[in-house]
Design a protein around this motif. Structure first.
Motif, PDB file in Angstrom:
ATOM      1  N   ARG A 435       0.843  -1.205  -0.088  1.00 48.57           N
ATOM      2  CA  ARG A 435       0.016  -0.050  -0.085  1.00 48.57           C
ATOM      3  C   ARG A 435       1.046   1.354   0.055  1.00 48.57           C
ATOM      4  NH1 ARG A 435      -5.453  -0.584   3.879  1.00 48.57           N
ATOM      5  NH2 ARG A 435      -6.205  -2.560   3.105  1.00 48.57           N
ATOM      6  N   ASN A 436       1.871   1.260   0.903  1.00 46.72           N
ATOM      7  CA  ASN A 436       2.841   2.368   1.075  1.00 46.72           C
ATOM      8  C   ASN A 436       3.509   2.469  -0.345  1.00 46.72           C
ATOM      9  OD1 ASN A 436       2.252   2.879   3.681  1.00 46.72           O
ATOM     10  ND2 ASN A 436       3.765   1.684   4.292  1.00 46.72           N
ATOM     11  N   GLN A 437       3.906   1.465  -1.176  1.00 45.11           N
ATOM     12  CA  GLN A 437       4.428   1.908  -2.452  1.00 45.11           C
ATOM     13  C   GLN A 437       3.523   2.426  -3.310  1.00 45.11           C
ATOM     14  OE1 GLN A 437       5.423  -2.138  -3.573  1.00 45.11           O
ATOM     15  NE2 GLN A 437       7.434  -2.277  -2.384  1.00 45.11           N
ATOM     16  N   ILE A 438       2.067   2.010  -3.522  1.00 40.00           N
ATOM     17  CA  ILE A 438       1.180   2.770  -4.130  1.00 40.00           C
ATOM     18  C   ILE A 438       1.077   4.304  -3.772  1.00 40.00           C
ATOM     19  CG2 ILE A 438      -1.319   2.875  -4.914  1.00 40.00           C
ATOM     20  CD1 ILE A 438      -1.462  -0.095  -4.513  1.00 40.00           C
ATOM     21  N   HIS A 439       0.924   4.343  -2.399  1.00 43.66           N
ATOM     22  CA  HIS A 439       0.971   5.594  -1.702  1.00 43.66           C
ATOM     23  C   HIS A 439       2.222   6.752  -2.251  1.00 43.66           C
ATOM     24  CE1 HIS A 439       1.772   8.885   1.250  1.00 43.66           C
ATOM     25  NE2 HIS A 439       0.606   8.984   1.235  1.00 43.66           N
ATOM     26  N   ASP A 440       3.360   6.102  -2.322  1.00 37.97           N
ATOM     27  CA  ASP A 440       4.516   7.055  -2.501  1.00 37.97           C
ATOM     28  C   ASP A 440       4.466   7.182  -4.430  1.00 37.97           C
ATOM     29  OD1 ASP A 440       5.174   6.799  -0.131  1.00 37.97           O
ATOM     30  OD2 ASP A 440       6.722   5.391  -0.549  1.00 37.97           O
ATOM     31  N   GLU A 441       4.061   6.175  -5.048  1.00 37.25           N
ATOM     32  CA  GLU A 441       3.883   6.432  -6.434  1.00 37.25           C
ATOM     33  C   GLU A 441       3.105   7.675  -6.693  1.00 37.25           C
ATOM     34  OE1 GLU A 441       3.510   3.773 -10.556  1.00 37.25           O
ATOM     35  OE2 GLU A 441       4.270   2.885  -8.738  1.00 37.25           O
ATOM     36  N   GLN A 445       3.669  11.315  -8.330  1.00 35.50           N
ATOM     37  CA  GLN A 445       3.004  11.779  -9.679  1.00 35.50           C
ATOM     38  C   GLN A 445       2.306  13.015  -9.673  1.00 35.50           C
ATOM     39  OE1 GLN A 445       3.367   9.883 -12.966  1.00 35.50           O
ATOM     40  NE2 GLN A 445       2.048  11.955 -13.486  1.00 35.50           N
ATOM     41  N   ARG A 446       1.641  13.114  -8.340  1.00 38.15           N
ATOM     42  CA  ARG A 446       1.170  14.520  -8.231  1.00 38.15           C
ATOM     43  C   ARG A 446       2.086  15.723  -8.241  1.00 38.15           C
ATOM     44  NH1 ARG A 446      -4.085  14.012  -4.086  1.00 38.15           N
ATOM     45  NH2 ARG A 446      -5.396  12.784  -5.329  1.00 38.15           N
ATOM     46  N   GLN A 447       3.177  15.372  -7.573  1.00 35.88           N
ATOM     47  CA  GLN A 447       4.333  16.349  -7.731  1.00 35.88           C
ATOM     48  C   GLN A 447       4.735  16.742  -8.935  1.00 35.88           C
ATOM     49  OE1 GLN A 447       7.710  14.844  -5.092  1.00 35.88           O
ATOM     50  NE2 GLN A 447       6.460  15.316  -3.147  1.00 35.88           N
ATOM     51  N   LYS A 448       4.577  15.811  -9.941  1.00 36.70           N
ATOM     52  CA  LYS A 448       5.208  15.882 -11.180  1.00 36.70           C
ATOM     53  C   LYS A 448       3.957  16.726 -11.955  1.00 36.70           C
ATOM     54  CE  LYS A 448       8.004  11.970 -12.022  1.00 36.70           C
ATOM     55  NZ  LYS A 448       8.195  10.534 -12.661  1.00 36.70           N
ATOM     56  N   ASP A 449       2.934  16.362 -11.824  1.00 32.91           N
ATOM     57  CA  ASP A 449       1.496  17.093 -12.265  1.00 32.91           C
ATOM     58  C   ASP A 449       1.654  18.560 -11.961  1.00 32.91           C
ATOM     59  OD1 ASP A 449       0.815  14.798 -13.570  1.00 32.91           O
ATOM     60  OD2 ASP A 449      -0.778  14.168 -11.919  1.00 32.91           O
ATOM     61  N   LYS A 450       2.032  18.732 -10.601  1.00 33.46           N
ATOM     62  CA  LYS A 450       1.888  20.205 -10.271  1.00 33.46           C
ATOM     63  C   LYS A 450       3.097  21.023 -11.018  1.00 33.46           C
ATOM     64  CE  LYS A 450      -0.261  19.651  -5.789  1.00 33.46           C
ATOM     65  NZ  LYS A 450      -0.179  19.905  -4.199  1.00 33.46           N
ATOM     66  N   SER A 451       4.211  20.323 -11.211  1.00 31.66           N
ATOM     67  CA  SER A 451       5.389  21.132 -11.733  1.00 31.66           C
ATOM     68  C   SER A 451       5.429  21.008 -13.261  1.00 31.66           C
ATOM     69  CB  SER A 451       6.749  20.481 -11.291  1.00 31.66           C
ATOM     70  OG  SER A 451       6.901  19.027 -11.520  1.00 31.66           O
ATOM     71  N   GLY A 452       4.219  20.414 -13.727  1.00 34.16           N
ATOM     72  CA  GLY A 452       4.040  20.476 -15.134  1.00 34.16           C
ATOM     73  C   GLY A 452       5.144  19.500 -15.941  1.00 34.16           C
ATOM     74  N   LEU A 453       5.513  18.740 -15.376  1.00 32.97           N
ATOM     75  CA  LEU A 453       6.490  17.595 -15.953  1.00 32.97           C
ATOM     76  C   LEU A 453       5.781  16.726 -16.565  1.00 32.97           C
ATOM     77  CD1 LEU A 453       9.416  17.235 -13.021  1.00 32.97           C
ATOM     78  CD2 LEU A 453       9.456  18.586 -15.119  1.00 32.97           C
TER      79      LEU A 453
END
Length: 453
Positions: A435-441, A445-453
């Motif tokens: 579950r934590n692996q899914i959480h971290d991924e 991904q959300r950080q990448k989406d925010k930064s526009g990557l």
């Protein structure tokens, strides 16, 4: 669920004397009280919350027979005493014992209780949810437990504690084992001792007329409340895809995706729930399915009404994986006393003996875990132990596919576990790791989406 429970009960501790609060993990209580009304747990003995419910709901829950002299049935909150507590009674018993009330005027009940003018003069009962045990009574129960030394049967905190309370109770319930999944020889004796111990202890009731009790403990209830336009979904503002990755190219309309990764190209049918799982691009999930804790990276069509749950288990100090698969309509509580009757146990609508023939598994007493006094899907050793999470999913779905196509799929050479054993050997630490692996991924991904990557 734990966070939701803590939020619902956040005001209780400041109005509670030392004691124990008992609640279940599969129900949600929503209520509304007046500005000057307070839920207080300060009386000796037991104190339980009561909620107005349809009479049919009472047949699967606990029902209070309230003391009419101290109860008006009006207002949002009312303190009263319980004459007798009924555990999963039939309608006739509720009527005979005086548990059924008649709603003459529902105008004082707000929308939270789900009552309308059309329900004037309708019948209802007051059902249970959480209850409180004061410190003195809890000490008595602890002393009783130490005196017994070792419990050899299952004691139900609701059925075996609350039925012993109230001045109108009788000892008849102590011999009734019809609602047990397995009749245990010492249960009646323990119940009688508990009844004697708790005799005379009061059962106080806090009636919450402006309340709603939601039970989500069955697959059908879980699917209904989390995927349909249910009142619970509206009242809690439940989101269809909380904290998940679901590509625009993945079709997940009318489904609920909970902390999961659904890759592009995957299709999730309406009314289905995906939780704590990773679903690959070539997966087609049918309608009204529950997929939990699974990793599916193969091309597969999962049929509608499928319940698939994967667990990590620890066997001989090694982590292995097992996936159980059933229909959401299968009756896992049904038991038979004779091996010759096991074909009445239905797996996705097919008799168990027919399934065993397809899987090359021999029917015998050894096929079932437990003491072999009764046989059911819960104790049937039919699920193969595998070395990886994805492989366990593949094996279980292949078993299901063989049953639906009536084609052979051998389980020879695999160690097989029952659901009962899967839960006993469950490795929670490894499951949380997944579950934590899914959480971290998802976070990445959300950080990448925010930064526009």
């Amino acid at each position: 669920m734990l966070e939701l429970k803590l939020a619902m009960y956040i005001d209780f501790p400041s109005h509670m004397r030392p004691g124990i609060l008992v609640t279940c993990s599969d129900d949600i209580e929503l209520y509304s009280t007046g500005l000057t009304e307070t839920i207080t747990f300060d009386k000796p003995g037991f104190t339980a919350l009561a909620h107005p419910s349809d009479v049919t709901v009472g047949t699967t829950h606990g029902v209070f027979v309230l003391d009419p002299s101290g109860f008006s049935g009006e207002g949002g909150l009312e303190y009263t005493s319980c004459h007798r507590f009924l555990h999963k009674p039939d309608v006739e018993t509720m009527r005979r014992c005086g548990a059924v009330c008649v709603r003459r005027n529902s105008s004082h009940l707000n929308s939270l209780a789900d009552h309308s003018d059309s329900e004037v003069d309708s019948e209802y009962v007051y059902t249970d949810s959480i209850f409180y045990i004061d410190h003195s009574t809890a000490k008595q129960l602890l002393a009783f437990y130490k005196q017994i030394d070792t419990l050899c049967c299952e004691v139900d905190a609701y059925g075996d504690f609350l039925q012993a309370l109230g001045h109108g109770t009788t000892q008849d319930y102590t011999k009734n084992t019809s609602q047990m999944t397995k009749e245990e020889s010492q249960l009646a004796e323990v119940r009688q001792k508990l009844c004697s111990l708790l005799k005379g202890i009061s059962l106080n009731v806090i009636v919450l007329n402006n309340s709603k009790f939601y039970h989500i403990g069955t697959t059908q209830e879980y699917l209904f409340h989390f995927t349909s336009d249910s009142k619970l979904k509206f009242e809690l503002n439940l989101l269809p895809e909380p904290f998940s990755i679901s590509s625009d190219k993945a079709d997940t309309r009318s489904a609920s995706i909970i902390q999961s990764i659904v890759e592009p190209g995957c299709f999730v049918g309406p009314g289905s729930i995906i939780e704590y799982s990773r679903i690959g691009p070539r997966v087609l999930v049918g309608k009204n399915c529950i997929i939990s804790g699974s990793c599916i990276n193969l091309e597969v069509d999962i049929p509608s009404n499928c319940f698939l749950s994967s667990l990590s288990v620890k066997l001989d100090d090694q982590v292995k994986y097992v996936s159980m698969v059933f229909s959401v309509e299968d009756d896992l509580k049904k038991n038979v006393e004779l091996l010759s009757d096991t074909n009445s146990l239905r797996f996705f609508g097919v008799g168990l003996r027919e399934c065993l023939d397809l899987w090359g598994v021999q029917l015998s007493n050894q096929l079932f875990s437990g003491d072999n006094s009764r046989f059911g899907l819960w104790t049937a050793r039919i699920f193969p132990v595998c070395c990886s999470l994805s492989e366990s999913v593949r094996m279980s779905l292949s078993m299901l596919n063989s049953v639906q196509r009536m084609s052979a799929f051998t389980l020879t050479g695999f160690k097989l576990l029952s659901v009962e054993e899967m839960l006993a050997y469950k490795d929670v630490e490894d499951m949380l790791k997944f579950r934590n692996q899914i959480h971290d991924e998802i976070c990445l991904q959300r950080q990448k989406d925010k930064s526009g990557l």
